[in-house]
Design a protein around this motif. Structure first.
Motif, PDB file in Angstrom:
ATOM      1  N   VAL A 247     -14.088  63.331  80.846  1.00 53.59           N
ATOM      2  CA  VAL A 247     -13.097  63.688  79.834  1.00 53.59           C
ATOM      3  C   VAL A 247     -11.723  63.540  80.470  1.00 53.59           C
ATOM      4  CG1 VAL A 247     -12.209  65.550  78.396  1.00 53.59           C
ATOM      5  CG2 VAL A 247     -14.685  65.316  78.763  1.00 53.59           C
ATOM      6  N   LYS A 248     -10.853  62.782  79.834  1.00 49.11           N
ATOM      7  CA  LYS A 248      -9.514  62.566  80.380  1.00 49.11           C
ATOM      8  C   LYS A 248      -8.508  63.510  79.730  1.00 49.11           C
ATOM      9  CE  LYS A 248      -9.451  57.864  80.798  1.00 49.11           C
ATOM     10  NZ  LYS A 248      -8.963  56.558  80.437  1.00 49.11           N
TER      11      LYS A 248
ATOM     12  N   MET B 146     -11.631  65.985  83.776  1.00 47.16           N
ATOM     13  CA  MET B 146     -12.480  67.161  83.982  1.00 47.16           C
ATOM     14  C   MET B 146     -13.688  66.701  84.793  1.00 47.16           C
ATOM     15  SD  MET B 146     -10.632  69.284  82.434  1.00 47.16           S
ATOM     16  CE  MET B 146     -11.600  70.801  82.440  1.00 47.16           C
TER      17      MET B 146
ATOM     18  N   PHE C 234     -18.228  68.797  82.723  1.00 49.30           N
ATOM     19  CA  PHE C 234     -17.883  68.316  81.384  1.00 49.30           C
ATOM     20  C   PHE C 234     -18.254  66.842  81.260  1.00 49.30           C
ATOM     21  CE2 PHE C 234     -15.099  71.575  82.942  1.00 49.30           C
ATOM     22  CZ  PHE C 234     -14.950  72.468  81.886  1.00 49.30           C
TER      23      PHE C 234
ATOM     24  N   ARG D 256     -20.050  63.613  72.625  1.00 50.98           N
ATOM     25  CA  ARG D 256     -19.626  64.466  71.505  1.00 50.98           C
ATOM     26  C   ARG D 256     -20.700  64.459  70.444  1.00 50.98           C
ATOM     27  NH1 ARG D 256     -13.156  64.452  71.253  1.00 50.98           N
ATOM     28  NH2 ARG D 256     -12.744  63.813  73.403  1.00 50.98           N
TER      29      ARG D 256
ATOM     30  N   ASP E  55     -18.312  70.098  66.125  1.00 56.88           N
ATOM     31  CA  ASP E  55     -16.865  70.198  66.351  1.00 56.88           C
ATOM     32  C   ASP E  55     -16.290  68.953  67.020  1.00 56.88           C
ATOM     33  OD1 ASP E  55     -16.460  72.794  65.297  1.00 56.88           O
ATOM     34  OD2 ASP E  55     -17.456  73.599  67.061  1.00 56.88           O
TER      35      ASP E  55
ATOM     36  N   ILE F  11     -16.414  68.051  70.095  1.00 56.98           N
ATOM     37  CA  ILE F  11     -15.778  68.305  71.389  1.00 56.98           C
ATOM     38  C   ILE F  11     -16.740  67.903  72.505  1.00 56.98           C
ATOM     39  CG2 ILE F  11     -14.111  70.087  70.706  1.00 56.98           C
ATOM     40  CD1 ILE F  11     -16.105  72.202  71.477  1.00 56.98           C
ATOM     41  N   PRO F  12     -16.193  67.537  73.665  1.00 56.12           N
ATOM     42  CA  PRO F  12     -17.059  67.109  74.769  1.00 56.12           C
ATOM     43  C   PRO F  12     -18.045  68.206  75.178  1.00 56.12           C
ATOM     44  CG  PRO F  12     -14.774  66.547  75.208  1.00 56.12           C
ATOM     45  CD  PRO F  12     -14.771  67.422  74.001  1.00 56.12           C
TER      46      PRO F  12
ATOM     47  N   GLU G 111     -20.235  70.674  77.562  1.00 57.64           N
ATOM     48  CA  GLU G 111     -20.003  71.453  78.782  1.00 57.64           C
ATOM     49  C   GLU G 111     -21.337  72.004  79.249  1.00 57.64           C
ATOM     50  OE1 GLU G 111     -17.098  74.533  78.061  1.00 57.64           O
ATOM     51  OE2 GLU G 111     -15.741  73.116  77.091  1.00 57.64           O
TER      52      GLU G 111
END
Lengths: 793, 340
Positions: free
Chosen positions: A542-543, A555, A587, A591, A595, A597-598, A600
């Motif tokens: 993730v940048k 990350m 991370f 996706r 949501d 989002i990446p 975790e």
């Protein structure tokens, strides 16, 4: 926001209120005092004195004896080595007991037989420069002009008898980004009258035409007024001093007045040279693409169409709400001016200011929104100052484009809501009194107060906002703390992930490892140091679009590098036997959730630089498995950063949930680590929740034990043999333990002997010898066919 | 007892006294109690006697057997004791020799603090919720009453992943997620990392730990919030610690407060730690903004809530006397070892 005690005192009577009490009041009503500075500090015992007599010191060539008149008949004798003093000069005299701003303490001394009752000061010794007093930095003693009075405190003479506060104004109070706004708050906190500045100026019919056109929706209101025949001059000292408090350099009376109004009332103003405005027409419009403008800061800006400019029919004169253009600003030959007081859209200003990298006192205020009424008040205040300071003739014609709305907003405050929110009763008359002091009109109707909020308080929209105003001034000290006695109970408790993490921590501590905490940021090149392949999933990172630095620009997708860095730091500091673990997050830019989002993952990672081997580390993961009540299997694996032959995937069933091994020597070299390191990580998200176990009955029938020693090729995996044995026998095999591996004289070269201890048991009957023998035979046959295993003679 | 029987017992006692080892004891015991021993000889004679004589002598023989058994058993114990004592006397350890212990590891100070706080709230009936470090702009800002372009966004410099995705600037992002997933009563805490654009220095770090507290119910007041905070502050910094409450501003609470604690070092007199103010800033809190409740699907006319966010790093520095925040992220073993 910078304000000073004396400036506040213009708007609220501060008699018998100390500067510290002012600070405390501000803190109590929500304005943090970030700094408080007494400008006269160190000047308490420094007074203006007149040298009435000057004589040579009889025993010292370089010293002169001054008799100083301190007014009221007081005189002192002070010796000085300075050569610029003369009889009749007014000078700063530091008296016995003075503790000067530069740290020097003054005492009466005897110098070669003559007493000196203090010291005459230079500007440097008072820590002031020419901006505070002209010629403060002359070589020698600071000579004061004739307006100084002997006996007067030097701080008072220099205008330094003031205390300056730096107050933190939070985003919901744009009205307090001004001295007046803060003074209003202070007046309510002190329960004293607020003294609004007078609006009083003469206007005349002026024959200078002006036309204003607004072509953009980013300027809802524009007021303009012409001042004719301006008399440019330096502004009075009090204005200059107040500007300097906020770090604004004084220019001339007109510019200084616009800046003063900005600070005092929070309304940005701008003065244009009227005669330079082409066709005497102001156009507020979007800038053209690539339109160029040189601003007052001598910088050239290249504009775009999302930026608003003030222009005439030819070109842009200034950046709306941010900064004026250089060409149309006031110069020494300016005759007539146009004063602008306007509103610009806060979002537009914010974006433009960001885009241009130009944040000014004006843009900072527009960004937080300015109310229409302040535009009128600000202009009137500037015109009052222009008039009273005789700076020019004010036109009777104020041009207005846009609507000047100043309506009160009705907000209802149910009385019950106060008790329900605050947990205490406040008498209705106190509530109404506080609101009224804040210029909020109130009418009590039934069990609610109808409140009419002035437009300047745009932050008050609902009853909760009014309740905050009430408690702010009523005082939080009236609230008796309670402890949620009235709330309902819920099951509560930890969640599974926390349980799991706590189990990990308690066991890892028992191994002697220290818990560390590292940043989840990572440089993308770290993966190269770990020898990670180009197509590896670890490169799916993730940048961060606006990172602090390259090292913190992504990350982390792994934790091994974080722990290697810790090992390296400790190795550099000669700390031995470093053994560490971290429960942290990794991370990945996957996706697959709603949501978007990446992903975790919570990971337990461990690294040791002790003198241990693979099996020491594996015993830790095994103990963890036992603590979690699960079984791990270990599959030989190739991971770029691990030793090619000392590395395994840790699996739960067929799922890989971690890895274990020795760090590759090349990776150690890349991280500048000398000692061998072993590492393991376990993805905690993949571990099953520990279930409540039901007891199994104890076995009723006896078990039977057999030892089995086999000779196999040295490359045969023991884990594979164990799996084969388990599959061959099935449920009857209760337990299998490896008790010996041997390579040496009694075994052929390239082979090894592996010995197991087997436990058999049936749940429903006693095993017979025949059954056990049969099982052993099956095992031998299977092992021979699979691994060419021979029973060891 | 019969004279003959008494003599047997006397004889046995004399013999036993001389025995030193177990082997001899077994042999001697056989002379009296064995198959062909003195006792069985007498027992065999019983059958020739009258019933009355049988009864009398039989009783006497039983008494003799018990006495003999006791005699030999006592001797056996005596010999065992002697053997054991001999063995023990040879087993010696110099208890003063120093050892190399395998000491316990230590928890990271921030993690200790986090654990203590979680324990405190769990014991008081709160539930723990986990959030993600990477959050949507919606949960981090918009649902907390901070729309795009809101001036309050300036208060927290945010790391962006893309336009709609951020590194959460506060654990408050978990407030809305919790309220969306369940109706009150809610008593929730959440801990984790938060991120803000701050250069690393002695008191700033771009990553820091936070604890979020959220209570939503019908009868929740600001007084409850202050009481809760007062309790946790005393728990963390000591009974004498006092709480100072000041008004503040957060878009997601109204009224908003900031709470300071009297400086644990100087007790409020003013020192270098508290920059001579006597107080240290601890946390931001407030009554959940009615708009935030409404956006999460909770009726703000029925329910009220309070929320608080406590920064863990600074608190750990104060509590554990660490003067430079960087030390806590450097992980020098010699520092970590101290937190046993």
């Amino acid at each position: 926001m910078i304000v000073s005690y004396k400036w506040l005192a213009d708007f609220v009577n501060l008699e018998n209120v100390t500067p510290q009490e002012v600070a405390d009041k501000f803190i109590n009503i929500g304005f943090e005092v970030e700094d408080m500075k007494d400008l006269s500090k160190g000047m308490e015992r420094v007074k203006v004195g007149r040298i009435v007599k000057l004589t040579r010191h009889p025993n010292a060539d370089k010293l002169q004896i001054c008799t100083i008149d301190l007014g009221g008949g007081d005189t002192v004798q002070i010796l000085t080595a300075a050569t610029n003093v003369f009889e009749g000069a007014l000078v700063p005299a530091a008296l016995d007991g003075a503790d000067l701003p530069n740290g020097v303490k003054i005492k009466t001394t005897n110098m070669r037989g003559e007493e000196s009752q203090g010291m005459l000061c230079s500007g440097e010794e008072l820590c002031i420069d020419n901006s505070v007093y002209p010629n403060a930095l002359v070589d020698g003693i600071m000579i004061l002009d004739e307006s100084a009075k002997p006996g007067q405190q030097i701080a008072e003479f220099l205008g330094l008898d003031d205390v300056v506060y730096d107050l933190k104004v939070l985003a919901n109070r744009p009205d307090c980004q001004s001295v007046m706004g803060l003074a209003k708050e202070l007046s309510v906190a002190l329960d004293r009258k607020f003294i609004a500045p007078k609006t009083e100026f003469k206007q005349e019919k002026i024959d200078l035409p002006i036309k204003i056109e607004v072509e953009t929706e980013n300027c809802p209101l524009y007021l303009g007024c012409i001042v004719k025949n301006v008399k440019l001059a330096p502004s009075p000292l009090w204005i200059q001093r107040r500007l300097k408090l906020s770090g604004i350099t004084p220019h001339n009376n007109i510019v200084d007045i616009t800046n003063l109004v900005l600070l005092e009332m929070g309304q940005p103003l701008h003065a244009f040279d009227y005669d330079k405005i082409a066709n005497h027409k102001i156009i507020v419009r979007a800038a053209y693409e690539n339109e160029e403008l040189t601003c007052l800061d001598d910088q050239d800006y290249i504009l775009s169409s999302d930026i608003t400019v003030i222009a005439d029919t030819d070109k842009a004169l200034g950046l709306a709400g941010i900064k004026g253009g250089k060409e149309y600003s006031i110069s020494n030959d300016t005759q007539n001016i146009l004063i602008e007081s306007a509103i610009f859209d806060r979002v537009n200003i914010r974006r433009s200011s960001r885009k241009l990298g130009l944040r000014t006192d004006a843009s900072a205020r527009y960004e937080r929104e300015i109310q229409p009424i302040s535009t009128l008040n600000g202009l009137n205040r500037a015109l009052t100052l222009i008039s009273s300071l005789n700076c020019g003739t004010i036109s009777s014609d104020i041009v207005q484009v846009g609507e000047l709305k100043d309506e009160k907003r009705k907000v209802s405050l149910p009385l019950s809501d106060i008790k329900r929110t605050l947990g205490i009763e406040i008498p209705t008359e106190n509530i109404m009194y506080i609101l009224n002091r804040l210029d909020i009109e109130t009418t009590l109707i039934g069990d609610a107060i109808d409140c009419y909020v002035p437009s300047i308080r745009a932050d008050i929209e609902r009853s909760a906002d009014l309740i905050e105003e009430v408690i702010r001034f009523y005082g939080f000290n009236h609230i008796t703390p309670t402890h949620c006695e009235q709330t309902s109970s819920i099951a509560g408790g930890m969640n599974t992930m926390l349980q799991l993490q706590r189990n990990c921590v308690s066991y890892m501590l028992a191994t002697g490892a220290h818990q560390v905490r590292t940043y989840g940021f990572c440089a993308p090149t770290t993966l190269d140091k770990l020898l990670i392949q180009e197509n590896s999933e670890l490169r799916n990172y993730v940048k961060i679009t606006n990172p602090l630095s390259f090292d913190y620009s992504t990350m982390r997708t792994q934790m091994v590098s974080s722990l290697l860095e810790v090992i390296k730091l400790n190795e550099n500091r000669k700390n031995k036997d470093t053994q560490i673990f971290e429960i942290g997050k990794i991370f990945k830019d996957i996706r697959d959730n709603k949501d978007n989002i990446p992903c975790e993952y919570n990971v337990l990672s461990y690294m040791t630089a002790q003198n241990v081997d693979f099996f020491n580390v594996k015993s830790i993961t095994e103990m963890l498995a036992s603590k979690f009540g699960i079984n791990f299997t270990y599959k030989p694996s190739k991971i770029e950063y691990m030793h090619p032959n000392i590395c395994a995937d840790i699996c739960l069933g067929n799922k890989k949930i971690g890895c274990i091994g020795k760090i590759h020597p090349r990776v150690l070299k890349n991280f500048d680590i000398k000692h061998d390191c072993y590492y393991f990580e376990i993805n905690l998200n993949d571990l099953p929740a520990k279930k409540t176990k039901k007891a199994k009955p104890l076995p009723k029938f006896p078990s039977s034990h057999r030892d089995l020693a086999l000779v196999v090729d040295e490359n045969v995996l023991v884990g594979g043999m164990i799996e084969t044995i388990k599959k061959t026998v099935g449920d009857m095999l209760e337990n299998i333990e490896l008790f010996d591996i041997y390579q040496g004289e009694q075994v052929p070269n390239g082979y090894k002997s592996v010995a197991f201890n087997l436990t058999f048991r049936k749940q429903d009957a006693t095993l017979t010898q025949e059954e056990v023998n049969e099982a052993i035979n099956k095992i031998l046959v299977r092992l021979e066919s699979t691994y060419q295993a021979k029973i060891r003679a | 007892m019969d004279k003959q029987l008494q003599e047997i017992l006397n004889e046995a006692e004399v013999k036993v006294k001389q025995i030193k080892d177990k082997q001899t004891l077994i042999q001697v015991s056989a002379l009296f109690l064995g198959k062909n021993g003195a006792l069985s000889g007498l027992m065999k004679n019983l059958k020739n006697l009258s019933n009355e004589e049988k009864r009398v002598l039989g009783e006497q023989l039983n008494t003799l057997r018990d006495s003999l058994n006791k005699l030999f058993k006592d001797k056996e114990n005596e010999i065992d004791d002697a053997i054991l004592n001999e063995k023990l006397s040879k087993e010696k350890v110099d208890v003063t020799i120093p050892v190399t212990p395998s000491p316990y590891g230590t928890m990271h100070p921030i993690e200790i603090l986090k654990k203590d706080l979680i324990d405190y709230f769990i014991e008081r009936g709160f539930e723990l919720k986990d959030g993600t470090d990477i959050e949507t702009d919606y949960y981090c800002f918009e649902a907390l009453n901070v729309p795009k372009e809101h001036p309050a966004r300036e208060m927290q410099d945010t790391f962006y992943i893309d336009n709609e995705t951020v590194l959460r600037t506060h654990t408050s992002a978990m407030q809305v997620r919790t309220m969306e997933s369940q109706q009150p009563p809610i008593k929730m805490i959440s801990t984790g990392n938060a991120y803000r654009i701050d250069e690393v220095d002695a008191t700033h770090s771009p990553i820091f730990g936070q604890l979020e507290i959220l209570v939503v119910d019908k009868n929740v007041t600001l007084a409850d919030l202050i009481g809760t905070l007062e309790g946790v502050v005393k728990y963390l910094l000591g009974e004498k610690t006092e709480l100072r409450v000041r008004p503040s501003y957060f878009p997601f609470t109204e009224p908003s407060i900031e709470a300071d604690a009297t400086c644990p070092k100087c007790g409020g007199k003013g020192c270098a730690l508290c920059k001579e103010t006597g107080y240290i800033e601890l946390l931001g809190a407030g009554m959940v903004h009615p708009r935030v409740l409404e956006m999460s699907g909770i009726d703000s006319n029925i329910y009220k809530g309070f929320a608080a966010g406590i920064g863990l790093d600074r608190l750990a520095m104060i509590k554990y006397g660490v003067s430079d925040l960087r030390d806590l992220y450097e992980n020098d073993i010699n520092l970590l070892k101290q937190f046993k």
